[in-house]
Design an enzyme around this catalytic site. Structure first.
Site, mmCIF file in Angstrom:
data_model
loop_
_atom_site.group_PDB
_atom_site.id
_atom_site.type_symbol
_atom_site.label_atom_id
_atom_site.label_comp_id
_atom_site.label_asym_id
_atom_site.label_seq_id
_atom_site.Cartn_x
_atom_site.Cartn_y
_atom_site.Cartn_z
ATOM 1 N N GLU B 61 -21.757 -15.911 18.070
ATOM 2 C CA GLU B 61 -20.590 -16.682 18.500
ATOM 3 C C GLU B 61 -20.247 -16.455 19.973
ATOM 4 O OE1 GLU B 61 -20.675 -14.668 15.830
ATOM 5 O OE2 GLU B 61 -20.588 -16.048 14.145
ATOM 6 N N PHE B 86 -14.288 -16.078 13.281
ATOM 7 C CA PHE B 86 -15.354 -15.855 14.264
ATOM 8 C C PHE B 86 -15.137 -16.682 15.526
ATOM 9 C CE2 PHE B 86 -17.551 -15.815 9.955
ATOM 10 C CZ PHE B 86 -17.173 -14.510 9.714
#
Lengths: 281, 317
Positions: B61, B86
């Site tokens: 991410e 996330f």
């Protein structure tokens, strides 16, 4: 052929700018800045294709991203002396209301800066994004980036390194400043990374070394070699072997000047070793 | 009171997917990035129809957010997508430096926000994301309430130049706002007129607020219901106009009371027109595994708890 002597003279002025900026506000990062002075001058004065003026999108020209933003003094000096903003503005480095923040940022609208950096490890991802946009835009110019070697300890780099190879981002040249130093000591002592070359290669990058990372001719030649390796399905990495503090004898070969400014006497010594070539700001 | 009809339960993330599909056709500069959750984010159609504009980053991410920031350079409008946990907490510094501080036109689109993610439990149930995002200077924060509103918001943010956090969820919930309605960033929707209490709700809690208003009406309590889909910038005028009339507030959100919509509303009221406020929100706690309905019941985020909160605030008034 580039006039190496002219480029070296340019570097001499950039070194003066670096130590003068840092001295004036008694803060900033001279060590890494000096180590990369030749690289920046080669890039902006010889290698990169640049348009007149500055626009954020940078379509139709090469782009550069500085990931290890703390070496802002060298970035600012080379940007100013490459025409992005008035050289006199170097006087405002790290002062209140300045566009020359401690670490580079777009926030104050300084021409030449396309992303904020300072918190380490983010620049390669940004450069990859810009490289992907160039591909989508059918723009065959290149994206260059610079990273510290200590900075490779940040995990995000390895996400980006993995992504770039898997997706054949071959319009990027990422340079790692291998000076072997970080704040707490040598990179080997702080967190030994083993062979950086082997790591990049294992991740699928095309890697070349510039062993003499403070030798202008070697850098220009290495950058041109790197350029010739782009467009071949692999991202390209340059391992630039530099000497931290290069050009100021008492700052060389040590991490002591990572984030420390010279006093008046030390400034005079540093300036004496680097003649004024383009005119002090 | 004005009645709203549920045209059928459907997840808000499907509204996001539908919005992306439409953007794919209408906005050639829109690109999507996804960290290994393409199906969960309902991006399959976008990926299929615009493969050259879909970027699979893998489970990485931080790199996704950085890439999204870089992709704006050259004019793309990146939608960086993953689960809310996330998309925010995990990558806060990347968002802070490369997106918000750098002023990049990145749309951070986050599904599975809040408790209604359900059985996966607290590791995935972020209840702090609105606070994290609203604290970032320049960040626009949007939490739509149903499929139609999520689709409209997804489309609307493409034409806004600046960083946006768009939060939506996993479960099927009532779809009741206008189909293909206009979405105006920062503009609250006045859903129900009332005079005794103002219920201000965002996200999944808006439907519950409407149900609560109906139940309260049966007891002779007139509740005004305002849907705040944009937490930042906050429609202060809509809040103050309503409170001028009702003199008390209940705020409702699927988020910690610290840092959420309720706190933003309280700030506006404290500065301008202090009145009593009750908070429908989680009480500084993590979530846990369970069905969405069980969790919303246990943590006090449903119609019943809104009615109770209204009674509490009315008692103080």
């Amino acid at each position: 052929m580039p006039n190496i002597k002219e480029l070296e003279d340019f570097v001499s002025q950039v070194r003066r700018d670096i130590v003068r900026q840092v001295h004036q506000v008694s803060s900033g990062h001279p060590g890494g800045s000096l180590g990369c002075a030749e690289f920046f001058v080669a890039l902006y004065q010889e290698v990169m294709k640049r348009k007149e003026g500055f626009d954020m999108d940078g379509k139709g020209e090469d782009l550069f991203f500085l990931s290890n933003g703390h070496i802002s003094p060298v970035f600012y000096s080379v940007l100013a002396r490459s025409g992005y903003f008035p050289v006199d503005e170097l006087n405002t480095f790290r002062k209140i209301d300045s566009r020359l923040q401690g670490h580079p940022t777009t926030h104050e609208g300084l021409p030449g800066i396309r992303i904020a950096s300072g918190s380490l490890g983010q620049g390669l991802s940004v450069a990859l994004g810009a490289a992907q946009t160039k591909k989508l835009n059918g723009d065959d110019n290149l994206v260059y980036s610079l990273h510290g070697d200590g900075e490779l300890q940040e995990g995000q780099n390895w996400e980006a390194i993995m992504y770039a190879a898997a997706n054949k981002v071959d319009n990027i040249i990422a340079t790692v400043d291998l000076n072997g130093q970080q704040i707490d000591g040598s990179t080997d002592d702080v967190l030994n990374m083993g062979s950086v070359r082997a790591k990049f290669e294992a991740f699928g990058w095309d890697v070349l070394d510039i062993e003499k990372g403070n030798d202008m001719a070697a850098i220009v030649e290495g950058l041109k070699e790197a350029k010739s390796r782009t467009g071949k399905g692999k991202p390209v990495c340059i391992l630039l072997h530099t000497i931290m503090g290069n050009g100021v004898d008492f700052m060389m070969y040590t991490h002591a000047w990572h984030g420390k400014a010279p006093n008046d006497e030390q400034l005079e010594k540093a300036l004496a070793q680097n003649p004024e070539t383009l005119g002090d700001y | 009171m004005k009645k709203f009809t549920n045209s059928g339960n459907i997840d808000t993330r499907s509204g996001f997917g539908a919005g992306m599909d439409e953007l794919g056709k209408t906005h050639e500069d829109v690109v999507a990035l996804c960290a290994d959750l393409t199906g969960s984010l309902k991006l399959n159609d976008f990926e299929k129809n615009h493969p050259e504009r879909f970027f699979q980053t893998g489970i990485a991410e931080a790199n996704m957010i950085g890439m999204a920031a870089g992709m704006t350079i050259g004019g793309k409008i990146p939608y960086a997508t993953t689960f809310a946990n996330f998309a925010t907490g995990r990558v806060y510094d990347q968002i802070r430096q490369s997106v918000a501080y750098s002023g990049k036109n990145v749309k951070i689109c986050a599904s599975h926000a809040g408790l209604t993610l359900g059985e996966d439990g607290a590791t995935h149930q972020i209840l702090e994301d609105l606070g994290l995002m609203k604290m970032l200077p320049g960040m626009t924060v949007i939490n739509p309430c149903d499929f139609n509103q999520t689709k409209a918001a997804t489309i609307a943010i493409a034409d806004y130049d600046g960083p946006v956090y768009l939060r939506f969820g996993r479960p099927s919930v009532p779809n009741f706002t206008e189909k293909d309605g206009k979405f105006e960033i920062g503009k609250a929707l006045h859903l129900v007129d009332g005079s005794d209490v103002t219920i201000i709700a965002t996200g999944h809690l808006v439907w519950h607020a409407l149900e609560a208003a109906e139940q309260l009406e049966e007891k002779g309590i007139s509740a005004e219901v305002i849907n705040i889909h944009t937490i930042k910038p906050l429609d202060e005028e809509a809040i103050l106009n309503s409170v001028k009339k009702t003199r008390c507030v209940v705020t409702c959100e699927e988020h910690n009371y610290l840092g959420g919509l309720g706190e933003s509303v309280a700030g506006v009221l404290a500065k301008n027109d202090p009145v009593y406020q009750e908070f429908i929100a989680t009480n500084d706690t993590f979530g846990e595994s369970g069905t969405p309905a069980e969790l919303m019941e246990k943590y006090g985020l449903n119609t019943k708890s809104i009615v109770e909160a209204v009674n509490r605030v009315l008692a103080k008034k």
